[in-house]
Design a protein around this motif. Structure first.
Motif, PDB file in Angstrom:
ATOM      1  N   GLY A  13      91.419 -15.974  16.310  1.00 18.42           N
ATOM      2  CA  GLY A  13      91.095 -14.480  15.983  1.00 18.42           C
ATOM      3  C   GLY A  13      91.695 -14.030  14.715  1.00 18.42           C
ATOM      4  O   GLY A  13      91.306 -13.184  13.856  1.00 18.42           O
ATOM      5  N   ARG A  14      93.087 -14.380  14.735  1.00 12.26           N
ATOM      6  CA  ARG A  14      93.903 -13.645  13.610  1.00 12.26           C
ATOM      7  C   ARG A  14      93.453 -14.187  12.509  1.00 12.26           C
ATOM      8  O   ARG A  14      93.476 -13.601  11.165  1.00 12.26           O
ATOM      9  CB  ARG A  14      95.299 -14.066  13.716  1.00 12.26           C
ATOM     10  CG  ARG A  14      96.296 -13.240  12.844  1.00 12.26           C
ATOM     11  CD  ARG A  14      97.800 -13.970  12.873  1.00 12.26           C
ATOM     12  NE  ARG A  14      97.572 -15.336  12.613  1.00 12.26           N
ATOM     13  CZ  ARG A  14      97.962 -15.775  11.210  1.00 12.26           C
ATOM     14  NH1 ARG A  14      98.019 -14.588  10.209  1.00 12.26           N
ATOM     15  NH2 ARG A  14      97.909 -16.885  10.822  1.00 12.26           N
ATOM     16  N   PHE A  20      88.451 -12.058   6.826  1.00 13.85           N
ATOM     17  CA  PHE A  20      87.743 -10.910   6.382  1.00 13.85           C
ATOM     18  C   PHE A  20      88.592 -10.093   5.458  1.00 13.85           C
ATOM     19  O   PHE A  20      88.146  -9.271   4.522  1.00 13.85           O
ATOM     20  CB  PHE A  20      87.355  -9.961   7.611  1.00 13.85           C
ATOM     21  CG  PHE A  20      86.076 -10.569   8.074  1.00 13.85           C
ATOM     22  CD1 PHE A  20      84.936  -9.893   7.675  1.00 13.85           C
ATOM     23  CD2 PHE A  20      86.015 -11.511   9.323  1.00 13.85           C
ATOM     24  CE1 PHE A  20      83.746 -10.443   8.173  1.00 13.85           C
ATOM     25  CE2 PHE A  20      84.864 -11.813   9.824  1.00 13.85           C
ATOM     26  CZ  PHE A  20      83.555 -11.217   9.139  1.00 13.85           C
ATOM     27  N   ALA A  21      89.840  -9.988   5.604  1.00 11.26           N
ATOM     28  CA  ALA A  21      90.842  -9.203   4.796  1.00 11.26           C
ATOM     29  C   ALA A  21      90.695  -9.384   3.336  1.00 11.26           C
ATOM     30  O   ALA A  21      91.067  -8.659   2.470  1.00 11.26           O
ATOM     31  CB  ALA A  21      92.168  -9.128   5.434  1.00 11.26           C
ATOM     32  N   GLN A  22      90.646 -10.867   3.300  1.00  8.04           N
ATOM     33  CA  GLN A  22      90.640 -11.408   1.752  1.00  8.04           C
ATOM     34  C   GLN A  22      89.403 -10.783   0.930  1.00  8.04           C
ATOM     35  O   GLN A  22      89.637 -10.807  -0.192  1.00  8.04           O
ATOM     36  CB  GLN A  22      90.588 -12.823   1.846  1.00  8.04           C
ATOM     37  CG  GLN A  22      91.876 -13.649   2.031  1.00  8.04           C
ATOM     38  CD  GLN A  22      92.773 -13.499   0.841  1.00  8.04           C
ATOM     39  OE1 GLN A  22      92.568 -13.292  -0.065  1.00  8.04           O
ATOM     40  NE2 GLN A  22      94.045 -13.922   1.084  1.00  8.04           N
ATOM     41  N   ILE A  23      88.456 -10.346   1.692  1.00  8.07           N
ATOM     42  CA  ILE A  23      87.622  -9.438   0.958  1.00  8.07           C
ATOM     43  C   ILE A  23      87.861  -8.458  -0.032  1.00  8.07           C
ATOM     44  O   ILE A  23      87.292  -8.026  -0.955  1.00  8.07           O
ATOM     45  CB  ILE A  23      86.384  -9.063   1.745  1.00  8.07           C
ATOM     46  CG1 ILE A  23      85.753 -10.374   2.711  1.00  8.07           C
ATOM     47  CG2 ILE A  23      85.047  -8.466   1.033  1.00  8.07           C
ATOM     48  CD1 ILE A  23      85.097 -11.377   1.712  1.00  8.07           C
ATOM     49  N   ALA A  24      88.908  -7.865   0.604  1.00  9.57           N
ATOM     50  CA  ALA A  24      89.762  -6.611   0.091  1.00  9.57           C
ATOM     51  C   ALA A  24      91.125  -7.205  -0.581  1.00  9.57           C
ATOM     52  O   ALA A  24      91.850  -6.315  -0.866  1.00  9.57           O
ATOM     53  CB  ALA A  24      90.105  -5.771   1.046  1.00  9.57           C
ATOM     54  N   PHE A  25      91.102  -8.467  -0.745  1.00 11.08           N
ATOM     55  CA  PHE A  25      92.286  -9.017  -1.583  1.00 11.08           C
ATOM     56  C   PHE A  25      93.438  -8.823  -0.915  1.00 11.08           C
ATOM     57  O   PHE A  25      94.453  -8.445  -1.517  1.00 11.08           O
ATOM     58  CB  PHE A  25      92.114  -8.613  -3.019  1.00 11.08           C
ATOM     59  CG  PHE A  25      90.863  -8.669  -3.858  1.00 11.08           C
ATOM     60  CD1 PHE A  25      90.972 -10.225  -4.367  1.00 11.08           C
ATOM     61  CD2 PHE A  25      89.947  -8.190  -3.901  1.00 11.08           C
ATOM     62  CE1 PHE A  25      89.959 -10.421  -5.313  1.00 11.08           C
ATOM     63  CE2 PHE A  25      88.986  -8.610  -4.495  1.00 11.08           C
ATOM     64  CZ  PHE A  25      88.696  -9.666  -5.379  1.00 11.08           C
ATOM     65  N   GLN A  27      96.085  -9.741   3.080  1.00 11.02           N
ATOM     66  CA  GLN A  27      95.969 -10.670   4.250  1.00 11.02           C
ATOM     67  C   GLN A  27      96.101  -9.806   5.673  1.00 11.02           C
ATOM     68  O   GLN A  27      96.827 -10.792   6.522  1.00 11.02           O
ATOM     69  CB  GLN A  27      97.097 -11.677   3.949  1.00 11.02           C
ATOM     70  CG  GLN A  27      96.691 -12.723   2.614  1.00 11.02           C
ATOM     71  CD  GLN A  27      97.909 -13.419   2.417  1.00 11.02           C
ATOM     72  OE1 GLN A  27      98.608 -13.872   3.318  1.00 11.02           O
ATOM     73  NE2 GLN A  27      97.934 -13.966   1.120  1.00 11.02           N
ATOM     74  N   LYS A  28      96.096  -8.599   5.683  1.00 12.37           N
ATOM     75  CA  LYS A  28      96.515  -8.085   6.759  1.00 12.37           C
ATOM     76  C   LYS A  28      95.265  -7.737   7.735  1.00 12.37           C
ATOM     77  O   LYS A  28      94.267  -7.282   7.491  1.00 12.37           O
ATOM     78  CB  LYS A  28      96.812  -6.422   6.533  1.00 12.37           C
ATOM     79  CG  LYS A  28      98.364  -6.397   5.687  1.00 12.37           C
ATOM     80  CD  LYS A  28      98.611  -5.195   5.574  1.00 12.37           C
ATOM     81  CE  LYS A  28     100.005  -5.055   4.644  1.00 12.37           C
ATOM     82  NZ  LYS A  28     100.234  -3.652   4.146  1.00 12.37           N
ATOM     83  N   PRO A  29      95.487  -8.397   9.069  1.00 12.97           N
ATOM     84  CA  PRO A  29      94.048  -8.336  10.090  1.00 12.97           C
ATOM     85  C   PRO A  29      93.634  -7.173  10.279  1.00 12.97           C
ATOM     86  O   PRO A  29      92.365  -6.893  10.484  1.00 12.97           O
ATOM     87  CB  PRO A  29      95.076  -8.838  11.496  1.00 12.97           C
ATOM     88  CG  PRO A  29      96.091  -9.829  10.793  1.00 12.97           C
ATOM     89  CD  PRO A  29      96.648  -8.981   9.686  1.00 12.97           C
ATOM     90  N   HIS A  72      95.840 -20.213   6.459  1.00 10.91           N
ATOM     91  CA  HIS A  72      96.818 -19.039   6.689  1.00 10.91           C
ATOM     92  C   HIS A  72      96.581 -17.928   5.820  1.00 10.91           C
ATOM     93  O   HIS A  72      96.779 -16.642   6.210  1.00 10.91           O
ATOM     94  CB  HIS A  72      98.181 -19.615   6.954  1.00 10.91           C
ATOM     95  CG  HIS A  72      98.499 -20.555   8.407  1.00 10.91           C
ATOM     96  ND1 HIS A  72      98.599 -20.012   9.609  1.00 10.91           N
ATOM     97  CD2 HIS A  72      98.391 -21.713   8.152  1.00 10.91           C
ATOM     98  CE1 HIS A  72      98.646 -20.932  10.261  1.00 10.91           C
ATOM     99  NE2 HIS A  72      98.382 -21.953   9.570  1.00 10.91           N
ATOM    100  N   SER A  73      96.082 -17.837   4.637  1.00 11.26           N
ATOM    101  CA  SER A  73      96.086 -16.676   3.864  1.00 11.26           C
ATOM    102  C   SER A  73      94.563 -16.306   3.849  1.00 11.26           C
ATOM    103  O   SER A  73      94.648 -15.128   3.397  1.00 11.26           O
ATOM    104  CB  SER A  73      96.375 -17.279   2.375  1.00 11.26           C
ATOM    105  OG  SER A  73      95.163 -17.980   1.888  1.00 11.26           O
TER     106      SER A  73
END
Length: 326
Positions: A13-14, A20-25, A27-29, A72-73
């Motif tokens: 899940g993390r 998904f966070a990478q879409i906003a550049f 790495q924060k869940p 992991h990123s």
């Protein structure tokens, strides 16, 4: 449920949220949650496709040896999330061809390695080129069978309030990542939206969302709030990226090429690559160094919180003398 199984589910899940966070550049869940909710408010079936894509990427990476850094990123999951979003219309139509989505995901994941090698030679980030190529192929397959890949009956189920909420959520995610990049993105969106509205229709009108929302905005923030966030060149690069993305989008949709292929995210990618090339030149390969960029983010966040940063230079690290302690 055993402790080991719980740990695996939690980690899965993390990793999905980090993707998904990478879409906003980032790495924060929690930012990944904001991105997911943004997609859901606009197109629930696209959000469904994105979740499936992210989950498949995590499982694929575990089984087939994606690099630890990419997994992991969250970078490895960006392709399949984007592809899932683009497949949202097909999934919403409940067509008999929906089973092709599984093949599309597998093809997308299989393309990541060769695309990554090609882009590494060009010293440019791969972004989501694999997803773009597979989306274009999916469009061609559907067209061959006289089906419509881009029809999306599930769009905007919450009406205008859903649009407003989605804009607010993605704005929060962007400001959380980089307030400078978010401000530049907002200015670029306003200029593109009303400038194109005036040029294409009438003064005061808002231009096509494909230009300002899905080309200019991600290109501007991708550079100013992502790759060059917090650097003196960030704003300059963001302006270049937004301008290049706008030029590519306008040139594409008003050319015969639009009759064959929709631009999708091609203007975004070309805008970001062009800006990095223009601003960084030969030094643009630094943005591909994931450990380096993570270190830069850590230093930047530490300084923003008023902390101190100690740097050990190469000269000190190799000297036979003991390190100073005072």
């Amino acid at each position: 449920m055993t402790g080991e199984l719980k740990d695996r589910l939690f980690e899965t899940g993390r990793l999905v949220l980090v993707s998904f966070a990478q879409i906003a550049f980032t790495q924060k869940p929690l930012q990944g949650v904001l991105v997911f909710l943004t997609i859901f408010l606009l197109a629930p079936f696209s959000a469904l496709g994105a979740v499936i894509g992210a989950f498949v990427s995590v499982v694929w990476g575990t089984r087939f040896g994606q690099s630890v850094e990419d997994r992991h990123s969250g970078q490895a999951g960006v392709d399949t999330i984007i592809l899932g979003i683009l497949w949202g219309g097909a999934l919403a139509q409940d067509l008999s061809m929906d089973w092709l989505f599984a093949l599309a995901l597998m093809a997308c994941l299989s393309l990541q390695a060769p695309v990554g090698r090609l882009m590494a030679k060009l010293a440019l980030p791969p972004l989501a080129v694999s997803a773009l190529l597979i989306a274009w192929i999916s469009h061609g397959v559907f067209k061959t069978f006289s089906a419509h890949f881009w029809n999306h009956p599930g769009l905007l189920p919450f009406g205008n309030w859903g649009i407003v909420a989605a804009i607010c959520l993605i704005a929060v995610a962007f400001f959380w990542r980089s307030w400078r990049g978010a401000l530049l993105c907002a200015v670029a969106v306003v200029v593109a939206a009303f400038g194109s509205g005036w040029a294409l229709t009438e003064l005061g009108a808002i231009g096509p969302a494909g230009l300002w929302a899905f080309s200019v905005a991600p290109a501007a923030f991708g550079v100013a709030g992502g790759y060059l966030s917090g650097t003196p060149l960030g704003l300059k690069g963001g302006v270049f990226a937004a301008a290049l993305a706008a030029v590519v989008w306008l040139g594409w949709v008003f050319s015969p090429l639009a009759l064959v292929l929709p631009p999708l995210l091609a203007p975004v990618f070309l805008g970001i690559w062009g800006a990095l090339w223009l601003v960084l030149g030969a030094e643009r390969s630094a943005v591909l160094n994931v450990p380096l960029m993570k270190t830069v983010d850590l230093i930047r966040s530490t300084k923003a919180q008023g902390g101190k940063v100690t740097v050990l230079s190469g000269a000190v690290a190799v000297t036979p003398e003991p390190l100073p302690t005072d």
